[in-house]
Scaffold this motif. Sequence first.
Motif, PDB file in Angstrom:
ATOM      1  N   TYR A 101      -3.115   2.334  -2.012  1.00 31.45           N
ATOM      2  CA  TYR A 101      -4.060   1.973  -3.061  1.00 31.45           C
ATOM      3  C   TYR A 101      -4.051   2.874  -4.296  1.00 31.45           C
ATOM      4  N   TYR A 249       1.330   0.269  -7.162  1.00 28.40           N
ATOM      5  CA  TYR A 249      -0.082   0.479  -7.480  1.00 28.40           C
ATOM      6  C   TYR A 249      -0.580  -0.506  -8.536  1.00 28.40           C
ATOM      7  N   GLN A 252      -1.774  -5.100  -7.088  1.00 34.23           N
ATOM      8  CA  GLN A 252      -2.729  -5.098  -5.980  1.00 34.23           C
ATOM      9  C   GLN A 252      -3.772  -6.187  -6.201  1.00 34.23           C
ATOM     10  N   GLU A 254      -6.676  -6.281  -4.604  1.00 33.87           N
ATOM     11  CA  GLU A 254      -7.990  -5.633  -4.612  1.00 33.87           C
ATOM     12  C   GLU A 254      -7.824  -4.191  -5.085  1.00 33.87           C
ATOM     13  N   ARG A 255      -8.730  -3.770  -5.958  1.00 29.08           N
ATOM     14  CA  ARG A 255      -8.663  -2.428  -6.498  1.00 29.08           C
ATOM     15  C   ARG A 255      -9.665  -1.534  -5.785  1.00 29.08           C
ATOM     16  N   SER A 260      -8.492   0.723 -12.405  1.00 30.42           N
ATOM     17  CA  SER A 260      -7.273   0.045 -12.840  1.00 30.42           C
ATOM     18  C   SER A 260      -6.085   0.930 -12.521  1.00 30.42           C
ATOM     19  N   ALA A 261      -4.898   0.329 -12.488  1.00 27.07           N
ATOM     20  CA  ALA A 261      -3.694   1.099 -12.179  1.00 27.07           C
ATOM     21  C   ALA A 261      -3.467   2.206 -13.197  1.00 27.07           C
ATOM     22  N   ASP A 264      -6.090   5.018 -12.679  1.00 27.21           N
ATOM     23  CA  ASP A 264      -5.711   5.751 -11.475  1.00 27.21           C
ATOM     24  C   ASP A 264      -4.542   6.682 -11.772  1.00 27.21           C
TER      25      ASP A 264
END
Length: 310
Positions: A101, A249, A252, A254-255, A260-261, A264
Amino acid sequence: MRRVALAASLAAVAALVLPQAARADHGPLRPDEAASTWSFSPLVLTFAGLAILLFTQAMVRLRRRGRADHAPLGRTVLFGLGLAIVVLALISPLDAIGEQYLLSAHMLQHVSIGDAGPALLLAAVRGPLVFFLIPAMILGPLARVRPLRSLVTRLTYPETALIIWMTAIAVWHTPALYQAALDDGVLHNLEHTSFIVAGILIWTVLVDPTRRARVRRAGRIATAVVVFAAGQVLAEIFLFSGRPLYGAYAAQDERLLGLSALTDQRFAGVVMMVEQAVTIGLFLLILFLAEDRAARRRAATQAVSARVRP
């Protein structure tokens, strides 16, 4: 104690032939499952047990010789903290969250096993204690193998350790290899092993646990500065990149935590930056304080010598 240490060593070697055991196959996890997923890897737990056993027998042997000053109980705290950081990074939910995740969680895992953990472990065994870690019945034959001694010496040259550390950081964070390691258990084991080995090598140079001063204070400071600068390059790439660098990443359904990518990824850069600032900063502070205390002792000794001269 010697027989137990030898048995533990053989068990650790046997565990090496089962690389998949070091990484649990979590399978697809829902966000609400990831936070409670522990992976009690037999390999990780075996090596943790071996490390505890070797450290304990070293403390006991040194204290029995009447050198409790070289084996203070405070070292146990440092060792326990360093080992806990490494082990928990590999078996706690951080592993599953980082794998599936959050890049920031994966970065926290990497700096834990490759930087913070090794730094504390090497600080814990510095001085005579480091020579008691391996039982004499094992250390003696190993010490007589000249190629092995030469290899260990060369690996702990500042230049060699820096190259290995920077190569590990740079290579494994390229998108292609990063994704490959996420997909393949053996490759993931190799990635984690390389971070641990590189961390131990670079912190061996910085901490100088054998106290042989092969690298002078200025060289250790220079090495620390280079390590920090190299780490900041990766941190800034994560912080200032305008797009997610790793497809795993970004794609996805579901976060986790609603991140957000890209956010992150920026958090991953912050993790790298802050962790290095803390570890390298504390190292330099301790080094300067130690030098200041040594200078004060030298000045006091010279003052006493001057007073007693006829």
